[in-house]
Design a protein around this motif. Sequence first.
Motif, short mmCIF file in Angstrom:
data_model
loop_
_atom_site.label_atom_id
_atom_site.label_comp_id
_atom_site.label_asym_id
_atom_site.label_seq_id
_atom_site.Cartn_x
_atom_site.Cartn_y
_atom_site.Cartn_z
N GLY A 80 -16.83 36.02 -28.69
CA GLY A 80 -16.86 34.53 -28.69
C GLY A 80 -18.35 34.22 -28.17
N LYS A 81 -18.39 32.83 -28.01
CA LYS A 81 -19.33 32.28 -27.73
C LYS A 81 -19.74 32.50 -26.27
CE LYS A 81 -21.85 27.70 -27.07
NZ LYS A 81 -21.66 26.25 -27.15
N PHE A 82 -21.01 33.03 -25.98
CA PHE A 82 -21.19 33.35 -24.46
C PHE A 82 -21.71 32.27 -23.71
CE2 PHE A 82 -23.76 35.00 -21.26
CZ PHE A 82 -23.33 36.40 -20.73
N GLN A 83 -21.00 32.04 -22.61
CA GLN A 83 -21.47 30.86 -21.63
C GLN A 83 -21.52 31.24 -20.37
OE1 GLN A 83 -17.63 28.82 -23.78
NE2 GLN A 83 -18.77 27.13 -22.94
N LYS A 84 -21.83 30.25 -19.62
CA LYS A 84 -22.02 30.42 -18.24
C LYS A 84 -21.44 29.21 -17.34
CE LYS A 84 -26.09 32.09 -16.45
NZ LYS A 84 -25.83 33.18 -15.44
N TRP A 85 -20.65 29.60 -16.46
CA TRP A 85 -19.79 28.39 -15.87
C TRP A 85 -20.46 28.08 -14.49
CZ3 TRP A 85 -17.77 31.33 -19.56
CH2 TRP A 85 -16.85 30.74 -20.55
N ASN A 86 -21.02 29.01 -13.87
CA ASN A 86 -21.86 28.83 -12.38
C ASN A 86 -23.08 29.89 -12.31
OD1 ASN A 86 -20.79 30.90 -11.27
ND2 ASN A 86 -19.30 29.54 -10.25
N ASN A 94 -25.78 31.73 -9.50
CA ASN A 94 -26.01 32.18 -7.91
C ASN A 94 -26.76 31.46 -7.20
OD1 ASN A 94 -28.46 33.11 -9.10
ND2 ASN A 94 -28.48 34.78 -7.82
N ASN A 95 -26.97 30.31 -7.63
CA ASN A 95 -27.93 29.44 -6.54
C ASN A 95 -27.43 27.85 -6.59
OD1 ASN A 95 -30.45 29.25 -5.25
ND2 ASN A 95 -31.53 28.23 -6.97
N GLY A 96 -26.21 28.03 -6.87
CA GLY A 96 -25.18 26.53 -6.54
C GLY A 96 -25.05 25.61 -7.96
N TRP A 97 -25.67 25.89 -8.98
CA TRP A 97 -25.45 25.25 -10.21
C TRP A 97 -23.95 25.58 -10.65
CZ3 TRP A 97 -24.20 26.96 -15.04
CH2 TRP A 97 -24.22 25.77 -15.95
N HIS A 98 -23.30 24.47 -11.40
CA HIS A 98 -22.07 24.69 -12.10
C HIS A 98 -21.88 23.60 -12.97
CE1 HIS A 98 -19.58 21.63 -9.70
NE2 HIS A 98 -20.47 21.87 -8.89
N VAL A 99 -20.84 24.20 -13.95
CA VAL A 99 -20.20 22.93 -14.80
C VAL A 99 -19.11 22.27 -14.36
CG1 VAL A 99 -21.37 24.10 -16.95
CG2 VAL A 99 -19.25 24.60 -16.24
N GLY A 100 -18.76 21.31 -15.05
CA GLY A 100 -17.65 20.42 -14.87
C GLY A 100 -17.71 19.84 -13.33
N LYS A 101 -18.78 18.94 -13.40
CA LYS A 101 -19.09 18.14 -11.96
C LYS A 101 -18.13 16.82 -12.21
CE LYS A 101 -23.27 20.17 -10.83
NZ LYS A 101 -24.66 19.96 -10.38
N ASP A 102 -17.23 16.52 -12.92
CA ASP A 102 -16.54 15.40 -12.98
C ASP A 102 -15.46 15.17 -12.06
OD1 ASP A 102 -14.95 17.53 -14.06
OD2 ASP A 102 -14.11 16.45 -15.67
N ASN A 103 -15.30 15.99 -11.04
CA ASN A 103 -14.30 15.71 -9.97
C ASN A 103 -14.60 14.69 -8.91
OD1 ASN A 103 -12.77 18.59 -10.36
ND2 ASN A 103 -14.77 19.45 -10.03
N VAL A 104 -13.71 14.12 -8.34
CA VAL A 104 -14.02 12.97 -7.56
C VAL A 104 -14.16 13.31 -6.09
CG1 VAL A 104 -12.65 11.43 -9.32
CG2 VAL A 104 -11.64 12.46 -7.45
#
Length: 529
Positions: A379-385, A387-397
């Motif tokens: 499949g499509k290669f992706q990154k979810w976070n 090792n330096n604090g970045w991550h996807v899905g920042k829509d949490n409240v």
Amino acid sequence: GDNAEILVDRWPTNYVLYNKIVDFFHESEEADKLLQKRNSKKFHAKHQNVQRRLNNLLRPKGHGCYRPALTLAEDLLQRNDNDSSALTLLLLSDGRPSDSTVFKNSEKEAKDILKDAAGQMASRFGRRFSFSTIGMGSNQEFDTLQTLVDTARDFGGTGSFNVPSMSCSAIGRCISSVATSLTKTQTELTQRGKEQRRIRRCLRENTRLIPLLTEVVSANDFNIYMNSAVQHYQYRASEEGCKEDFIVSRLQHPDAAGVAMKKMAFGEGAERFAFQFFEIAKDGISVVGPPLVAKENRFISDNVLGSNWDARDKFAKRFCKVQLAAGKAAKEFNKKLDSLNNLNPDVARVNFLDCSIYYLIDPDKDEEFAVVVERKLDGKFQKWNNNNGWHVGKDNVEKLPSLAEVDDNESEKEDSEELGTSAMKPIEIDDGIFVNKEEVAQAFSHFSYIQSGKKMLICDLQGEFCRSSKTFNFTDPVIHYHDARKEGERYKQVYGKTDMGQKGIENFFKTHQCNKLCKLMTKGFIHVN
């Protein structure tokens, strides 16, 4: 014209360089005035000193050709192959290149030559190379600039194509963006220490040209290792908890008699190269079994005393150990998910790819080296976070917690000291609770910290999400390890160069936003004597 000239070569980026650029500007202004004087009716042939002065001043002249400038730029970039050097090529243009006119080529031939030049640089320098372009004028005039940026990306480099409005502020913003990107790459390359490590010489292939199916291999494109020139080792972990070790095994496919490894890398990470890899039959060309990926240390020496063989061997073994440790945590995570009553069945599960080590002997050099091999993701290669604090899905409240707040919230619980020690009592939750896959990935990283007794955190989650099985297939994770009970001891990178210890754990929680699954997955841990 048909040649290019170096104006500034390795000057410090301070007021000295600024003053030099100002001098160029003043020279250009003076040249304009002399041109006006030379072209006026009052100009006489006896004013030869005007022409001589004009010849010595910096000023635009002749056709605007890209080819000589790109050739000279590549030569400049090759003067430093250090990993701690981020490389950026910024090309400014006010219209279409004149290469086809000057060098007597068709427009297609001229563009193909320029694409080859951009691809050659990106293939040589890879992920630390950025090709940025700025066009000043109509969008329709700069299709060549866009093509060059796309080509650099195809070979593993980065780049940006910009056509700002015709104002100094707009052009300045574009240049500032390029500088910011350069600084970001430089920070990424040096964040794991100040030591400078030489990158292994390796060309990158055009990812757009990788075939979907490979049935036979060619010695022109692949290095072939047959029979005794290849040995396969698997990292086995006993179910009874005995110490893991590497055990000699047969090749994965029963009909395999050797392996083939692509000469050019198709992927490049912060620490490793990735190559196409196949097991092959006795004829030395027919592929047997599924496509595989070989990963090799990106650096010539990884601060290991002894030969380069030691560094490559240590890298391969460490990779397998990290992936196995992450795989154990993933199994415990999935067990905990299964213990949640009424959890929506579509909530994703987590898996880490199995990997093994192949020792290969180069017949020409009579040298042995180790590579890590795992199956190729479809499949499509992706990154979810990372090792330096970045991550996807920042829509949490929910408010961002600090590491201290996380520890305070968990202080009333008895933390586990080993993997797999959570209390597996069913936890009652709302009917059909569902969390998206991005939240599952972040919850797994949080879970790994609590489940390990707050000693390690698994992040840099990358790979594919398989929709049919609703499973993450992760590879190449990072483990940050810190044991608070050994606070006074000298910090050691237990899990390799990417292990940033307590700092890495803190970086994760600085940006982490707990979701519903985080709260459920970090409950119920019991103390192990």
